[in-house]
Motif scaffolding. Sequence first.
Motif, PDB file in Angstrom:
ATOM      1  N   ALA A   5       1.489 -10.090   1.756  1.00  0.00           N
ATOM      2  CA  ALA A   5       0.465  -9.215   1.191  1.00  0.00           C
ATOM      3  C   ALA A   5       0.221  -8.004   2.088  1.00  0.00           C
ATOM      4  O   ALA A   5       0.017  -6.885   1.604  1.00  0.00           O
ATOM      5  N   GLN A   6       0.264  -8.206   3.392  1.00  0.00           N
ATOM      6  CA  GLN A   6      -0.007  -7.101   4.307  1.00  0.00           C
ATOM      7  C   GLN A   6       1.101  -6.063   4.292  1.00  0.00           C
ATOM      8  O   GLN A   6       0.849  -4.864   4.234  1.00  0.00           O
ATOM      9  N   TRP A   7       2.354  -6.512   4.332  1.00  0.00           N
ATOM     10  CA  TRP A   7       3.411  -5.506   4.403  1.00  0.00           C
ATOM     11  C   TRP A   7       3.658  -4.840   3.058  1.00  0.00           C
ATOM     12  O   TRP A   7       4.028  -3.662   3.001  1.00  0.00           O
ATOM     13  N   VAL A   8       3.442  -5.555   1.946  1.00  0.00           N
ATOM     14  CA  VAL A   8       3.651  -4.901   0.648  1.00  0.00           C
ATOM     15  C   VAL A   8       2.576  -3.846   0.396  1.00  0.00           C
ATOM     16  O   VAL A   8       2.842  -2.797  -0.199  1.00  0.00           O
ATOM     17  N   ILE A   9       1.350  -4.090   0.856  1.00  0.00           N
ATOM     18  CA  ILE A   9       0.310  -3.070   0.723  1.00  0.00           C
ATOM     19  C   ILE A   9       0.648  -1.864   1.585  1.00  0.00           C
ATOM     20  O   ILE A   9       0.486  -0.711   1.172  1.00  0.00           O
ATOM     21  N   ALA A  10       1.145  -2.112   2.800  1.00  0.00           N
ATOM     22  CA  ALA A  10       1.510  -1.001   3.680  1.00  0.00           C
ATOM     23  C   ALA A  10       2.592  -0.134   3.059  1.00  0.00           C
ATOM     24  O   ALA A  10       2.512   1.097   3.059  1.00  0.00           O
ATOM     25  N   VAL A  11       3.616  -0.769   2.487  1.00  0.00           N
ATOM     26  CA  VAL A  11       4.705  -0.007   1.868  1.00  0.00           C
ATOM     27  C   VAL A  11       4.240   0.631   0.551  1.00  0.00           C
ATOM     28  O   VAL A  11       4.523   1.794   0.269  1.00  0.00           O
ATOM     29  N   GLY A  12       3.514  -0.139  -0.249  1.00  0.00           N
ATOM     30  CA  GLY A  12       3.116   0.348  -1.560  1.00  0.00           C
ATOM     31  C   GLY A  12       2.135   1.507  -1.522  1.00  0.00           C
ATOM     32  O   GLY A  12       2.164   2.391  -2.395  1.00  0.00           O
ATOM     33  N   LEU A  13       1.266   1.522  -0.525  1.00  0.00           N
ATOM     34  CA  LEU A  13       0.280   2.598  -0.441  1.00  0.00           C
ATOM     35  C   LEU A  13       0.789   3.810   0.321  1.00  0.00           C
ATOM     36  O   LEU A  13       0.107   4.840   0.373  1.00  0.00           O
ATOM     37  N   LEU A  59       0.441   2.684  11.558  1.00  0.00           N
ATOM     38  CA  LEU A  59       1.635   1.854  11.659  1.00  0.00           C
ATOM     39  C   LEU A  59       1.302   0.425  12.071  1.00  0.00           C
ATOM     40  O   LEU A  59       2.123  -0.479  11.901  1.00  0.00           O
ATOM     41  N   THR A  60       0.124   0.236  12.624  1.00  0.00           N
ATOM     42  CA  THR A  60      -0.289  -1.104  13.050  1.00  0.00           C
ATOM     43  C   THR A  60      -1.150  -1.803  12.005  1.00  0.00           C
ATOM     44  O   THR A  60      -1.607  -2.922  12.238  1.00  0.00           O
ATOM     45  N   ALA A  61      -1.394  -1.149  10.862  1.00  0.00           N
ATOM     46  CA  ALA A  61      -2.302  -1.715   9.864  1.00  0.00           C
ATOM     47  C   ALA A  61      -1.894  -3.103   9.385  1.00  0.00           C
ATOM     48  O   ALA A  61      -2.749  -3.997   9.274  1.00  0.00           O
ATOM     49  N   PRO A  62      -0.596  -3.369   9.082  1.00  0.00           N
ATOM     50  CA  PRO A  62      -0.259  -4.727   8.623  1.00  0.00           C
ATOM     51  C   PRO A  62      -0.623  -5.804   9.639  1.00  0.00           C
ATOM     52  O   PRO A  62      -1.209  -6.843   9.294  1.00  0.00           O
ATOM     53  N   LEU A  63      -0.277  -5.568  10.918  1.00  0.00           N
ATOM     54  CA  LEU A  63      -0.592  -6.563  11.943  1.00  0.00           C
ATOM     55  C   LEU A  63      -2.098  -6.652  12.196  1.00  0.00           C
ATOM     56  O   LEU A  63      -2.646  -7.751  12.361  1.00  0.00           O
ATOM     57  N   ALA A  64      -2.765  -5.482  12.219  1.00  0.00           N
ATOM     58  CA  ALA A  64      -4.213  -5.490  12.464  1.00  0.00           C
ATOM     59  C   ALA A  64      -4.950  -6.226  11.353  1.00  0.00           C
ATOM     60  O   ALA A  64      -5.866  -7.017  11.615  1.00  0.00           O
ATOM     61  N   ASN A  65      -4.550  -5.997  10.096  1.00  0.00           N
ATOM     62  CA  ASN A  65      -5.208  -6.677   8.984  1.00  0.00           C
ATOM     63  C   ASN A  65      -4.852  -8.151   8.926  1.00  0.00           C
ATOM     64  O   ASN A  65      -5.655  -8.966   8.471  1.00  0.00           O
ATOM     65  N   VAL A  91      11.904  -1.193  -2.536  1.00  0.00           N
ATOM     66  CA  VAL A  91      11.669  -2.158  -1.455  1.00  0.00           C
ATOM     67  C   VAL A  91      10.762  -3.296  -1.918  1.00  0.00           C
ATOM     68  O   VAL A  91      10.895  -4.448  -1.470  1.00  0.00           O
ATOM     69  N   LEU A  92       9.852  -3.009  -2.855  1.00  0.00           N
ATOM     70  CA  LEU A  92       8.906  -4.016  -3.312  1.00  0.00           C
ATOM     71  C   LEU A  92       9.466  -4.922  -4.406  1.00  0.00           C
ATOM     72  O   LEU A  92       8.777  -5.843  -4.848  1.00  0.00           O
TER      73      LEU A  92
END
Length: 737
Positions: A359-367, A380-386, A462-463
């Motif tokens: 869920a974290q990486w697909v949101i990062a790529v999708g948005l 760039l750290t949003a997926p890991l931070a979230n 990618v998604l």
Amino acid sequence: MRTGMLALALGLLSLRLLPALPSVGWLILLLILALACLRTRLWPLGCLVLGACWACWSAQQALDGRLAAQLDGRTLWLEGQVTGLPARTGQGVRFELEQPWSRRGELVLPQRLQLSWFDGPELRAGERWRLAVNLRRPHGLLNPHGPDREASLLARRIGATGTVKAGERVGEAAVSWRDGIRQRLLATDAHGREAVLAALVLGDGSGLARDDWNTLQATGTVHLLVISGQHIGLLAGLVYGLVAGMARLGLWPARMPWLPWACGLALTAALAYGWLAGFGVPVQRACLMLAVVLLWRLRFRHLGAATPLLIALLGVLLVEPLASLLPGFWLSFGAVAVLALCFSARLGAWRPWQAWTRAQWVIAVGLLPLLLALGLPVSLTAPLANLLAVPWLSLAVLPPALLGTALLPVPLGGEGLLWLAGFSLDGLFSVLGWVAVQHPPWVPEPLPLWAWLLVCLGALLVLLPAGVPLRLPGAMLLLALWAPREQVPHGQVQVWQLDVGQGLAVLLRTRQHSLLYDAGPAQGDSDLGESVVLPTLRKLGVRQLDLLLVSHAHADHAGGAGAIRRGLPVLRELGGEGTGGAICSSGERWQWDGVAFELWHWPQGPSSNERSCVLRVQAGGERLLLAGDMEAGAERAWLASNADTRIDWLQAPHHGSRSSSTEPFIQALAPRGVLISRGRHNSFGHPHAQVIERYGRHGVQVHDTALDGALGLRLGSQGGVVGERAGRRFWREGGGS
């Protein structure tokens, strides 16, 4: 049916792209056309036009509700009711006033005002005040690829802004439970995180420190403290999961079907939380989406995930078509759409930890395409931070915060839970702060349209599910993020006089070098160097400054310099006395990429203004003079020390004050145009009417940041000045040049 809904939504969304709204006559004709199409095979076109007509009519109503032009800048006595949660700032209080009226009955005032009261008293929601207010039409700074405040004010239907000069309370507030809860939260010991708890529980982010906002933005976790879909969904999910878990363990009463009760209680909890948060537009949107999702779960799962999302989108836009002007609208619906795309219609099941990490990486790529289109920074750290922050907030912060708020009347119980929530928040912010320092957000330059479309296609590929053999080509398409941008030609200078209100900041870029002349104003907790100049430089692709040149030490020119030094590498710094850099010296010359630069300084000047460091730039036979705050004496000294005084473009000395831009100076320079940097309705009266008349008498074209926004000029191309407001949008007032 789905086709018609999609067409209606596209019509509603088209509002954002319109440069101007159609007249009433055109709207009537379009409405007739739409109704005629509904009875034919062209009915989807009819739905699209209907949506556009409704959006345009609603937008016109909002524009008509703005302050009348003849009242712009006037001070009036008016009376109204304080609404929402007044925000205490470092300089006073900011609040909204609804249904204002004046004893001068002929005046028609907007129904909602946003006001600031410097050093104002404590205000409570529901109080009635009689105020002397200097009213202004909605306006905002406008810079390249920057936020558009006028669009935001219109979307919130703010008809005017203003500054309170004096006032008296004429009516006490009824019991304002939200304000009372906020006061209790702020008075509670929550390990120093009282303001963050108020943001989390009530959606009141006014008390958050600037460092906290910067941390959240750098780590892509702003959504954690803005009550919207995530918070509503988290609470509803906890309630739903509790009922489902009890049913699975046999603890739920058999006579009560668990699924209807789980959905009903989840929606009830979400609505209660929304009521606590004041039911702003983001909360309304979240509750509507949740209601649709729960109804889909209960009765209509055969419809798929797209239909509930489309119903929620239409529900929001039909109620408030102007919501599409807000970035949060696109990000929230975009995130849900990405999750629906990636988690529906998949073969097999993912384990919970797999679903959470994906869920974290697909949101990062999708948005990513949306963030690029909206000009927002990319963390760039949003997926890991979230990945860390969302469960931390969900399990260790939100439950004790909400339960502690509910138990505040209970001695020690509520305060103990709030202290525990504050302790957890402090730990979370410590981790996020470390991440923000180590990995600041990426601010990409705007992409060419072709490159942005490639990024959109790449993100979509990618998604796709893992079995589809197009994910690798999609990842390759994402390399378009680094597509080449337009370069400044050799021998030319790209000049941007930024819109920084009553101050000055001018960026000059040659092919391989960057120079910033002045850094914008700073006063109190308002630092436009940090909030305007630095983000604009990054969006324009400036990664370091070869020279920071601060004309003199006054706060409207040098105030933002500290933020620039902290935010970008500065290879060299020059300026007038007290600016923090080496003192500039007359006659210093250098060349960058075929462009000539020359400094001038009058050390004998009787004031800081007169000792401004002046820069002359020559490119391709064109000349620009950046004059700082020169006044009459410095102008005479400059003319006496220069044999060739011809200038094509002039930055207006001292913002166009009466003590500058003298007749001999203008006559000797004979510029084609003058660039004035000043704040709208500034208290100094800049530019002075006599100065404007003087420029006009000499045939000098006036360009004004207060009217035109940031001013762009390609020195050496023999072109003209273009203001940011030249890009027409229906919510903006036209430029003044």
